[in-house]
Design a protein around this motif. Structure first.
Motif, PDB file in Angstrom:
ATOM      1  N   LYS A  24       0.824  -1.215   0.000  1.00 17.05           N
ATOM      2  CA  LYS A  24       0.000   0.000   0.000  1.00 17.05           C
ATOM      3  C   LYS A  24       0.852   1.256   0.000  1.00 17.05           C
ATOM      4  O   LYS A  24       0.557   2.220  -0.694  1.00 17.05           O
ATOM      5  CB  LYS A  24      -0.963   0.001   1.187  1.00 17.05           C
ATOM      6  N   LEU A  25       1.929   1.246   0.766  1.00 16.71           N
ATOM      7  CA  LEU A  25       2.818   2.400   0.815  1.00 16.71           C
ATOM      8  C   LEU A  25       3.481   2.629  -0.547  1.00 16.71           C
ATOM      9  O   LEU A  25       3.491   3.751  -1.063  1.00 16.71           O
ATOM     10  CB  LEU A  25       3.868   2.210   1.903  1.00 16.71           C
ATOM     11  N   ALA A  26       3.999   1.572  -1.145  1.00 11.61           N
ATOM     12  CA  ALA A  26       4.643   1.696  -2.458  1.00 11.61           C
ATOM     13  C   ALA A  26       3.646   2.166  -3.517  1.00 11.61           C
ATOM     14  O   ALA A  26       3.968   3.007  -4.361  1.00 11.61           O
ATOM     15  CB  ALA A  26       5.263   0.364  -2.871  1.00 11.61           C
TER      16      ALA A  26
ATOM     17  N   PRO B 105      -3.781  10.501  -1.352  1.00 11.86           N
ATOM     18  CA  PRO B 105      -2.615   9.641  -1.329  1.00 11.86           C
ATOM     19  C   PRO B 105      -2.470   8.887  -0.014  1.00 11.86           C
ATOM     20  O   PRO B 105      -1.707   7.974   0.088  1.00 11.86           O
ATOM     21  CB  PRO B 105      -1.444  10.596  -1.551  1.00 11.86           C
ATOM     22  N   THR B 106      -3.238   9.253   0.992  1.00  7.63           N
ATOM     23  CA  THR B 106      -3.155   8.587   2.278  1.00  7.63           C
ATOM     24  C   THR B 106      -4.277   7.578   2.485  1.00  7.63           C
ATOM     25  O   THR B 106      -4.387   7.014   3.530  1.00  7.63           O
ATOM     26  CB  THR B 106      -3.176   9.619   3.421  1.00  7.63           C
ATOM     27  N   SER B 107      -5.082   7.353   1.479  1.00  7.09           N
ATOM     28  CA  SER B 107      -6.182   6.413   1.610  1.00  7.09           C
ATOM     29  C   SER B 107      -5.655   4.992   1.694  1.00  7.09           C
ATOM     30  O   SER B 107      -4.970   4.533   0.784  1.00  7.09           O
ATOM     31  CB  SER B 107      -7.129   6.537   0.410  1.00  7.09           C
ATOM     32  N   PRO B 108      -5.938   4.267   2.779  1.00  6.56           N
ATOM     33  CA  PRO B 108      -5.421   2.910   2.907  1.00  6.56           C
ATOM     34  C   PRO B 108      -6.084   1.930   1.953  1.00  6.56           C
ATOM     35  O   PRO B 108      -5.680   0.808   1.855  1.00  6.56           O
ATOM     36  CB  PRO B 108      -5.717   2.547   4.368  1.00  6.56           C
ATOM     37  N   THR B 109      -7.096   2.355   1.215  1.00 10.30           N
ATOM     38  CA  THR B 109      -7.787   1.449   0.297  1.00 10.30           C
ATOM     39  C   THR B 109      -7.427   1.723  -1.146  1.00 10.30           C
ATOM     40  O   THR B 109      -8.102   1.292  -2.052  1.00 10.30           O
ATOM     41  CB  THR B 109      -9.307   1.561   0.487  1.00 10.30           C
ATOM     42  N   SER B 110      -6.344   2.491  -1.421  1.00 13.88           N
ATOM     43  CA  SER B 110      -6.010   2.828  -2.794  1.00 13.88           C
ATOM     44  C   SER B 110      -5.618   1.644  -3.569  1.00 13.88           C
ATOM     45  O   SER B 110      -4.984   0.870  -3.701  1.00 13.88           O
ATOM     46  CB  SER B 110      -4.949   3.896  -2.918  1.00 13.88           C
TER      47      SER B 110
ATOM     48  N   SER C 229      -0.611  19.556  -2.567  1.00 15.97           N
ATOM     49  CA  SER C 229      -1.740  19.669  -3.473  1.00 15.97           C
ATOM     50  C   SER C 229      -1.568  18.636  -4.555  1.00 15.97           C
ATOM     51  O   SER C 229      -0.472  18.438  -5.074  1.00 15.97           O
ATOM     52  CB  SER C 229      -1.806  21.073  -4.086  1.00 15.97           C
ATOM     53  N   SER C 230      -2.632  17.945  -4.877  1.00 16.89           N
ATOM     54  CA  SER C 230      -2.542  16.856  -5.833  1.00 16.89           C
ATOM     55  C   SER C 230      -3.729  16.868  -6.765  1.00 16.89           C
ATOM     56  O   SER C 230      -4.834  17.233  -6.382  1.00 16.89           O
ATOM     57  CB  SER C 230      -2.504  15.518  -5.077  1.00 16.89           C
ATOM     58  N   SER C 231      -3.502  16.444  -7.998  1.00 15.65           N
ATOM     59  CA  SER C 231      -4.591  16.332  -8.933  1.00 15.65           C
ATOM     60  C   SER C 231      -5.228  14.957  -8.883  1.00 15.65           C
ATOM     61  O   SER C 231      -6.134  14.644  -9.635  1.00 15.65           O
ATOM     62  CB  SER C 231      -4.088  16.627 -10.364  1.00 15.65           C
ATOM     63  N   ALA C 232      -4.735  14.107  -7.995  1.00 15.94           N
ATOM     64  CA  ALA C 232      -5.279  12.757  -7.887  1.00 15.94           C
ATOM     65  C   ALA C 232      -6.700  12.809  -7.343  1.00 15.94           C
ATOM     66  O   ALA C 232      -7.037  13.634  -6.507  1.00 15.94           O
ATOM     67  CB  ALA C 232      -4.395  11.921  -6.946  1.00 15.94           C
ATOM     68  N   ARG C 233      -7.529  11.900  -7.817  1.00 18.05           N
ATOM     69  CA  ARG C 233      -8.909  11.850  -7.342  1.00 18.05           C
ATOM     70  C   ARG C 233      -8.972  11.275  -5.933  1.00 18.05           C
ATOM     71  O   ARG C 233      -9.790  11.662  -5.132  1.00 18.05           O
ATOM     72  CB  ARG C 233      -9.765  10.995  -8.273  1.00 18.05           C
TER      73      ARG C 233
ATOM     74  N   ARG D   3       4.008   5.643  -5.646  1.00 13.02           N
ATOM     75  CA  ARG D   3       4.011   5.583  -7.114  1.00 13.02           C
ATOM     76  C   ARG D   3       2.827   6.329  -7.701  1.00 13.02           C
ATOM     77  O   ARG D   3       2.959   7.011  -8.696  1.00 13.02           O
ATOM     78  CB  ARG D   3       3.947   4.127  -7.578  1.00 13.02           C
ATOM     79  N   GLY D   4       1.681   6.223  -7.076  1.00 14.79           N
ATOM     80  CA  GLY D   4       0.460   6.799  -7.613  1.00 14.79           C
ATOM     81  C   GLY D   4       0.404   8.303  -7.577  1.00 14.79           C
ATOM     82  O   GLY D   4      -0.290   8.920  -8.377  1.00 14.79           O
ATOM     83  N   VAL D   5       1.135   8.949  -6.673  1.00 15.93           N
ATOM     84  CA  VAL D   5       1.055  10.401  -6.573  1.00 15.93           C
ATOM     85  C   VAL D   5       2.351  11.107  -6.920  1.00 15.93           C
ATOM     86  O   VAL D   5       2.364  12.321  -7.036  1.00 15.93           O
ATOM     87  CB  VAL D   5       0.602  10.867  -5.162  1.00 15.93           C
TER      88      VAL D   5
END
Length: 89
Positions: free
Chosen positions: A53-55, A84-89, A77-81, A59-61
């Motif tokens: 999850k951390l990796a 980045p801290t969501s444990p369910t990503s 600030s992120s354009s991600a929907r 990578r995702g953000v």
């Protein structure tokens, strides 16, 4: 307890391994009590899933995130929907 900043407000989301949750709960409770305008939300992640999850979050953000720093706060600030801290990503 050390101060995070005179005017800091909001919520800091922190992941921890499930195995370390018990040791961190008291520290988070003490911080939250001492800093009513700045709270820590502790999210335990199952030990077997933590590294993945951390990796994935990193990578995702990494390409969509910009970090800024001031003397009293740090923000992201992120354009991600998803957060980045969501444990369910």
């Amino acid at each position: 307890m050390a101060s995070f900043g005179r005017n800091a407000t909001g919520t800091v989301h922190v992941w921890c391994r499930s195995a370390t949750q018990a040791g961190l709960t008291a520290a988070v409770a003490g911080f939250n009590k001492a800093n009513p305008n700045l709270q820590v939300e502790l999210t335990p992640v199952p030990d077997a899933q933590y590294v993945t999850k951390l990796a994935t979050a990193i990578r995702g953000v990494s390409r969509r995130t910009s970090w800024t720093s001031t003397t009293s706060t740090r923000s992201c600030s992120s354009s991600a929907r998803r957060s980045p801290t969501s444990p369910t990503s």
